[in-house]
Design an enzyme around this catalytic site. Structure first.
Site, mmCIF file in Angstrom:
data_model
loop_
_atom_site.group_PDB
_atom_site.id
_atom_site.type_symbol
_atom_site.label_atom_id
_atom_site.label_comp_id
_atom_site.label_asym_id
_atom_site.label_seq_id
_atom_site.Cartn_x
_atom_site.Cartn_y
_atom_site.Cartn_z
ATOM 1 N N ASN B 384 0.598 -1.192 -0.096
ATOM 2 C CA ASN B 384 0.037 0.117 0.089
ATOM 3 C C ASN B 384 0.774 1.473 0.046
ATOM 4 O OD1 ASN B 384 -1.697 1.958 0.350
ATOM 5 N ND2 ASN B 384 -2.873 1.066 2.007
ATOM 6 N N ASP B 385 1.407 1.647 1.080
ATOM 7 C CA ASP B 385 2.087 2.850 1.125
ATOM 8 C C ASP B 385 3.318 3.075 0.264
ATOM 9 O OD1 ASP B 385 2.173 2.563 4.763
ATOM 10 O OD2 ASP B 385 0.922 3.527 3.450
ATOM 11 N N VAL B 386 3.973 1.515 -0.463
ATOM 12 C CA VAL B 386 4.921 1.913 -1.277
ATOM 13 C C VAL B 386 4.625 2.231 -2.468
ATOM 14 C CG1 VAL B 386 6.272 0.320 0.016
ATOM 15 C CG2 VAL B 386 4.829 -0.549 -1.974
#
Lengths: 135, 457
Positions: B384-386
């Site tokens: 997600n965050d990447v």
């Protein structure tokens, strides 16, 4: 001035020079690295410094996909502390030291065998050998 | 010139070469074998002059049996906690050796004064080995528990006390250096270091774990170097420096990849729950495994982005199945790995390798980021965050500045997640609401298996 007086002055000077020499020697020994003990320590510091540089250059070349095996192999290599624990155990009789050394030996060898074993297992997964990457 | 001395030099050479050979998967296995050889020679050199060699050999066999069975039993998905756990053992062993050196300095050739007063230099070396070893021990225990999911994040006031504790440890240690070389001060230093290690790791959360584990790797190296100075053994010093720099470099790489300084990782800012960013009235579109299967089957190129979610769902085999099936259908499949995906450096690589995916299909961020624009479908599995573009655009976001995978440039992006909740950083991902993005919610393993089934029909 008579010759005797000259002689006594000379001797006095000589003595002062000797005292000065002793003081200088001890100063040199303590602070200017002429002492053998501090030489050894400096030698070790030199080795440590060089090893850090070697480590820096060697590890930067490890490919990112192998970072996990790198961690487990360096873990296994840290088990080298076993040298110290074997030395600690080498006393006569069952002293506290010997017990501590034995325990430390057990812990270190768990690390060694476990670390190398796990690394071997992981590296085996990367064994697919094909010709270069296609991008 | 003793044979034992030569043996030690040989071991050091073996260890340096062992790490050097990790530069490529082809030579890596020989590197591991070299490490084993080096260790074997070093141990033999240590056993030869030792008095109670039999006792040590028994210890080695005991520990070896235990270590070997752990290596055989552990699953690749448990690797992070295993590595953390092993660090703890090294730290503890270093502490024990330092203790022995403190109580019986003559044993290690430490020259002692008439009043059996250990010289300052030697005391410093012993303390370094003991304190760093203890910190490594307790911090690694907590890290191991965290990675096994048994301990959560404790963001609390404890953090501030950590600094105070650290200072007190240093002070106690310096008093130690003075005339009073009593065991009491040693014990207090060790106890404080124990608490220090615990307090250091407790507030750090899951996705920052790669940095923590690398740091502890580094500490175990420095502890070894400290012991090396104490015991006057160059192999220990060299090995300690190698391991220490290795861990330090890995920590640096991890921090760079998150674009955060090491301090912001160790002292995590108490985020008071990020505000939900508005989606500008857009809603996400949802899809099903059947549709995704159809899309994948008919695309020319696919890039798969694995994340921690893939590890949690244990879905790497399903990913492999899908990959094979797609390749059969003439689809080009690549993998894009972000450096901090997962809980440990190289986590995703090892999981994919275990599933049988060849390393030539796996690419790092710099290599593949400009290929997304030419890709038909990007399948994000549990990451997600990447992928969050807020890292580029939103200055107030906690992930701002972090290099990300530009999955949004592809023609179509499919996110496989359990739910619409935010990732570790607690921020919304604007990508979810873009036109070319579809959400496929569910357990990654089940979803991927369903997709495979759909393609087969």
């Amino acid at each position: 001035m008579s010759i005797d007086k000259l002689k006594s002055h000379f001797e006095g000077l000589n003595q002062s020079m000797q005292v000065l020499q002793v003081e200088l020697d001890s100063f040199m020994a303590n602070y200017c690295g002429v002492n053998i003990a501090s030489d050894e320590f400096l030698l070790y510091v030199n080795i440590f410094m060089l090893a850090c540089f070697v480590g820096y250059h060697v590890v930067w070349n490890v490919t990112p996909s192998l970072h996990t095996p790198l961690m487990s192999v360096t873990n296994a290599i840290s088990g080298i502390v076993i040298i110290g624990s074997i030395a600690a155990t080498s006393t006569s009789g069952i002293t506290v030291n010997a017990v501590l050394g034995f325990l430390a030996t057990v812990l270190a060898s768990i690390n060694i065998f476990g670390g190398f074993g796990v690394t071997h297992k992981m590296l085996g997964l990367f064994q697919n050998n094909k010709k270069g990457k296609q991008l | 010139m003793s044979l034992i001395g030569i043996g030690h030099i040989f071991s050091s050479i073996c260890f340096i070469l062992s790490l050097k050979f990790l530069s490529s998967p082809k030579t890596a296995r020989s590197g591991n074998l070299l490490g084993i050889v080096g260790m074997f020679v070093a141990v033999c050199c240590a056993l030869y002059p030792a008095q109670n060699a039999i006792v040590s050999i028994i210890g080695i066999l005991l520990g070896g049996l235990f270590g070997y069975s752990i290596a055989r039993m552990v699953q690749i998905t448990q690797m992070p906690q295993l590595v953390a756990g092993f660090h703890a053992l090294v730290g503890l062993a270093a502490l024990m050796v330092a203790l022995c050196a403190f109580s019986q300095p003559a044993l290690f050739g430490i020259k002692v004064d008439e009043s059996s007063h250990i010289p300052t230099k030697a005391i410093v070396e012993i303390i370094v080995g003991a304190v760093v070893g203890t910190i490594t021990f307790s911090a690694s225990v907590i890290a191991c528990l965290k990675l096994s999911g048994k301990v959560g994040v404790t963001k609390s006031v404890l953090q501030k006390y950590w600094i105070i504790l650290g200072i007190i440890t240093v002070v106690i240690t310096s008093i130690h250096l003075g005339d009073c070389q009593c065991g009491k001060f040693f014990a207090v230093s060790v106890l404080l270091s124990l608490v220090l290690g615990v307090v250091m790791v407790l507030p750090i959360g899951g996705a920052d774990m790669p940095v923590v584990v690398s740091l502890l790797n580094s500490y175990s190296g420095w502890a070894n170097a400290g012991i090396g100075f104490t015991v006057s053994n160059t192999t220990l010093i060299i090995t300690g420096a190698l391991v220490g720099s290795s861990g330090a470099i890995l920590s640096y790489i991890m921090c760079k990849a998150m674009n955060r300084s090491i301090w912001s990782v160790i002292f995590p800012a108490n985020s008071e729950g990020c505000e939900k960013s508005e989606h500008h009235g857009l809603s996400a579109s949802f899809t099903s495994a059947v549709d995704v299967g159809f899309l994948l089957k008919n695309s020319g190129s696919v890039i798969i982005v694995p994340g921690y979610g893939m590890a949690v769902a244990q879905s790497q085999r399903a990913v492999k199945e899908l990959t094979d099936l797609l390749i059969e259908n003439d689809v080009d499949v690549k993998f894009a790995i972000h450096p901090v995906a997962g809980r440990m450096p190289g986590h995703m690589n090892v999981l994919l390798a275990e599933a049988g995916i060849e390393y030539e299909q796996i690419f790092e961020l710099e290599e593949i980021n400009d290929k997304f624009a030419q890709t038909d479908v990007v399948l994000v599995v549990g990451a997600n965050d990447v992928t969050n573009p807020a890292a580029k655009t939103d200055k107030s976001s906690p992930i701002y500045g972090m290099p990300i995978l530009d999955v949004g440039n592809a023609k179509l992006v499919v996110f496989i997640k359990r739910s619409m909740s935010s990732g570790y950083a607690g921020v919304d991902n604007a990508l979810f609401y873009q036109k070319n993005t579809m959400m496929l919610l569910g357990d990654a393993k089940k979803v991927l298996e369903d997709t495979v089934k759909a393609i087969k029909e």
